[in-house]
Design a protein around this motif. Structure first.
Motif, mmCIF file in Angstrom:
data_model
loop_
_atom_site.group_PDB
_atom_site.id
_atom_site.type_symbol
_atom_site.label_atom_id
_atom_site.label_comp_id
_atom_site.label_asym_id
_atom_site.label_seq_id
_atom_site.Cartn_x
_atom_site.Cartn_y
_atom_site.Cartn_z
ATOM 1 N N HIS A 186 10.403 82.958 12.919
ATOM 2 C CA HIS A 186 10.431 81.854 13.882
ATOM 3 C C HIS A 186 9.012 81.328 14.079
ATOM 4 N N VAL A 191 11.178 76.520 12.230
ATOM 5 C CA VAL A 191 12.130 75.868 13.146
ATOM 6 C C VAL A 191 11.572 74.535 13.649
ATOM 7 N N GLU A 221 15.298 75.346 16.369
ATOM 8 C CA GLU A 221 15.416 76.154 17.537
ATOM 9 C C GLU A 221 16.355 75.486 18.539
ATOM 10 N N ASP A 226 6.145 82.613 16.534
ATOM 11 C CA ASP A 226 6.315 81.412 17.371
ATOM 12 C C ASP A 226 5.060 80.534 17.324
HETATM 13 ZN ZN LIG Z 1 9.777 78.468 19.147
#
Ligand SMILES: [Zn+2]
Ligand SMILES: [Zn+2]
Length: 294
Positions: free
Chosen positions: A37, A67, A131, A242
């Motif tokens: 991710h 994402v 996402e 992230d």
């Molecule tokens: Zn994210």
């Protein structure tokens, strides 16, 4: 005699082929990390994406699941995946919060509907829907109307994932129980809950449903998630950064090259080696995002 000789030959050939397949698989699994991710299409990476991805490669990253938060990024992640084939794997998703800075607001169905044809157009390219999810942080989604609209957008995208037979890459903040219940009600089987911060008991409901969980470098700064990470079986944990958000330093850009921080933190919390975390999380990622194998 001749026939059994032939059978023996085929059995031998079959075993050889199987051994080769197993060898290839363990090779991928043993040596590489997968960032499940990250936001490679974020503006923060526009200037130096080549260097960022080179550093990721040097850090042992074998694949990146890229994402999106909004439709304006769709073509960007496709382009990245064409530029770095077999390394960057794109996802399409509309995040529960749209805009940025002062403009950050709860999602509306209009943020998704005009772009539905793109999911179909690129269905062969994308590896997951995400996402997507729910963010009930009070200052962004304070009213029932805003929360209901988020659920509507989330359900629509869960349905798309089922139709396209793709896993989902999910955001859930202040909405753990609703997120997991909604996914279970829709019969979702393949899901990653990224940066999950709900109660361990709710996470375990997700584990029962077969979902995976991942945690970015920022969680290693405090002990807040340790209990949660300890309870989730390693077979249900993946790695994520992230990036460019949620790094170790709040105002410093995070990047996929930092992925070992997550791996080492999970190893420390669980009291196992980081090699074991690397191997199992990569197996989990390949099982969940099955298109990464091809
Ligand atoms: Zn994210
Ligand atoms: Zn998120």
């Amino acid at each position: 005699m001749k026939t059994s000789g032939l059978i023996t030959h085929f059995v031998y050939k079959f075993k050889q082929k199987r051994a080769k397949i197993i060898f290839i698989n363990t090779n991928i699994m043993a040596r590489g990390l997968i960032d499940c991710h990250c936001h490679l299409s974020a503006n923060e990476f526009t200037q130096d994406i080549d260097d960022v991805l080179l550093r990721a490669k040097r850090a042992g990253v074998k694949a990146l699941v890229a994402v999106t938060e909004g439709a304006s990024e769709f073509e960007k992640v496709i382009l990245l995946s064409k530029t770095y084939p077999g390394f960057v794997f794109p996802c399409f998703g509309i995040h529960p919060l749209q805009g940025s800075g002062q403009d950050l607001h709860s999602v509306n169905i209009q943020d998704l509907e005009p772009f539905l044809p793109l999911f179909q157009k690129y269905r062969a390219d994308i590896v997951a829907v995400g996402e997507i999810g729910l963010d009930f942080t009070p200052w962004f989604a304070n009213t029932t109307q805003e929360r209901d609209e988020q659920i509507k957008v989330f359900i629509k995208q869960l349905e798309i994932s089922k139709e396209l037979d793709l896993p989902v890459n999910v955001h859930s903040r202040s909405a753990a129980k609703v997120t997991i219940d909604t996914m279970k009600e829709l019969g979702i089987r393949q899901a990653l809950l990224h940066n999950f911060a709900g109660k361990p008991s709710v996470a375990m409901e997700g584990v029962q449903a077969g979902f995976c969980f991942s945690f970015p470098p920022a969680v290693s700064k405090t002990e807040q998630r340790a209990k949660l990470i300890r309870q989730i079986p390693l077979e249900h944990i993946c790695l994520e950064t992230d990036s460019p958000a949620l790094g170790i330093e709040k105002h410093v850009r995070n990047e996929p090259g930092n992925i070992m921080i997550c791996c080492e933190y999970i190893a420390k919390v669980k009291g196992i080696s980081s090699d074991a975390v690397m191997e199992v999380t990569t197996q989990n990622a390949l099982r969940l995002f099955s298109k990464l194998k091809s």
